[in-house]
Design an enzyme around this catalytic site. Structure first.
Site, PDB file in Angstrom:
ATOM      1  N   GLY A  80      11.237  -5.192 -14.219  1.00 45.97           N
ATOM      2  CA  GLY A  80      11.460  -3.776 -14.021  1.00 45.97           C
ATOM      3  C   GLY A  80      10.187  -2.991 -14.285  1.00 45.97           C
ATOM      4  N   GLY A  81      10.216  -1.717 -13.936  1.00 41.85           N
ATOM      5  CA  GLY A  81       9.071  -0.860 -14.217  1.00 41.85           C
ATOM      6  C   GLY A  81       8.101  -0.761 -13.069  1.00 41.85           C
ATOM      7  CB  VAL A  83       1.237   0.081 -11.766  1.00 40.77           C
ATOM      8  CG1 VAL A  83      -0.145  -0.512 -12.011  1.00 40.77           C
ATOM      9  CG2 VAL A  83       1.585  -0.017 -10.296  1.00 40.77           C
ATOM     10  CB  THR A  84       1.697  -2.275 -16.934  1.00 44.87           C
ATOM     11  OG1 THR A  84       1.178  -1.957 -18.228  1.00 44.87           O
ATOM     12  CG2 THR A  84       1.960  -3.770 -16.860  1.00 44.87           C
ATOM     13  CG  HIS A  86      -0.503  -7.588 -18.885  1.00 44.12           C
ATOM     14  ND1 HIS A  86       0.127  -6.799 -19.822  1.00 44.12           N
ATOM     15  CD2 HIS A  86       0.466  -7.961 -18.004  1.00 44.12           C
ATOM     16  CE1 HIS A  86       1.412  -6.711 -19.533  1.00 44.12           C
ATOM     17  NE2 HIS A  86       1.645  -7.389 -18.433  1.00 44.12           N
ATOM     18  CB  ILE A 164       9.180  -2.625 -22.689  1.00 44.27           C
ATOM     19  CG1 ILE A 164       8.735  -2.660 -24.152  1.00 44.27           C
ATOM     20  CG2 ILE A 164      10.356  -3.569 -22.463  1.00 44.27           C
ATOM     21  CD1 ILE A 164       9.792  -2.166 -25.126  1.00 44.27           C
ATOM     22  N   GLY A 177       8.487  -9.074 -20.624  1.00 47.34           N
ATOM     23  CA  GLY A 177       8.643  -8.611 -21.987  1.00 47.34           C
ATOM     24  C   GLY A 177       7.838  -7.377 -22.321  1.00 47.34           C
ATOM     25  CB  ALA A 179       1.792  -5.383 -22.834  1.00 44.33           C
ATOM     26  CB  CYS A 195       4.624   3.304 -16.851  1.00 42.93           C
ATOM     27  SG  CYS A 195       4.200   2.093 -18.110  1.00 42.93           S
TER      28      CYS A 195
END
Length: 253
Positions: A80-81, A83-84, A86, A164, A177, A179, A195
């Protein structure tokens, strides 16, 4: 989940995003078959932008050439969600947990159970940050964890310190999960609209603490907090190299 059920918590170090996805799927299959207990993978990734099911490539601001120059790969994923980012200096956690009640049959986990799972992940991160003296909180309607940054003149600004995004498969087993920004290179957030939230301010423990812990130290601090909040038996932080070799022997790291 039953109180004091076992949980394996692995520290994997820095792991290629595709390898971590392979490990999650293989572990989820073993959990479904009763061959492995609930598992939490803790790790770092090389630079990667991921786009969730609600995401848009329009929220990635750097073009292909700039991403290549900064060694960022792009992955579209089924969490779900939006753009993020890592990258090194960020603690990524992948809880692979059997969330469904015994005897549950269906294509989607009941919404109340799903939302409850997200809230408990937030509880873990809030408690973890509190253990470092950082006052963190959730914001209504926004999944993730936030802190207040002090501004000149005595005002403050909410800034996001943890993201999340999860998936729960048709067997009720979770993937993806959270970050937590420990000490990442914050300039990489300039390459996206985090996000999908215009104007959001991201922050990290390194910006909030004079002597921030290492990612491994934060992982070790998180493991017992996670076990307590999710009602698992306390678990030591296991070294994950053997897990990587067993489940993905030919996969590049």
């Amino acid at each position: 989940m039953n109180s004091q059920a076992p949980l394996d918590v692995y520290w994997l170090g820095r792991v290629d995003y595709d390898l971590a996805w392979t490990l999650q799927n293989q572990i989820a299959d073993e959990i479904r078959l009763g061959q492995r207990p609930a598992t939490l993978l803790l790790l770092e990734h090389p630079h990667v932008f991921t786009i969730g099911r609600r995401g848009s490539r329009a929220h990635i601001l750097w073009d292909d050439a700039e991403c290549a120059r900064r060694q960022v790969i792009l992955r579209e994923v089924d969490r779900g969600g939006d753009v993020t980012y890592h990258g090194p200096g960020q603690l990524v956690g992948y809880p692979i947990l059997p969330l469904a009640q015994t005897g549950w049959v269906g294509d989607r986990l009941p919404q109340t159970d799903f939302i409850g799972y997200l809230r408990r992940l937030e509880d873990v991160l809030i408690a973890l940050l509190d253990s470092y003296g950082v006052n963190a909180f959730r914001r209504e309607g926004l999944t993730g964890v936030w802190v207040n940054l002090s501004l000149p003149g005595g005002s403050s600004l909410p800034a996001k310190i943890a993201s999340i995004g999860v998936k729960v498969d048709r067997f009720g087993i979770s993937r993806h999960g959270f970050a937590l920004n420990v000490s990442p290179q914050m300039a990489y957030w300039n390459g996206i609209i985090p996000c999908g939230l215009e104007g959001v301010r991201m922050t990290s423990l390194a910006e909030l603490m004079a002597s921030p812990p290492t990612v491994l130290e934060v992982a070790a601090q998180l493991a017992p907090i996670f076990s307590r909040i999710f009602n698992f038996a306390p678990s030591p932080l296991l070294e994950g190299q053997a897990l990587r070799r067993t489940l993905a022997p030919g996969h590049p790291s």
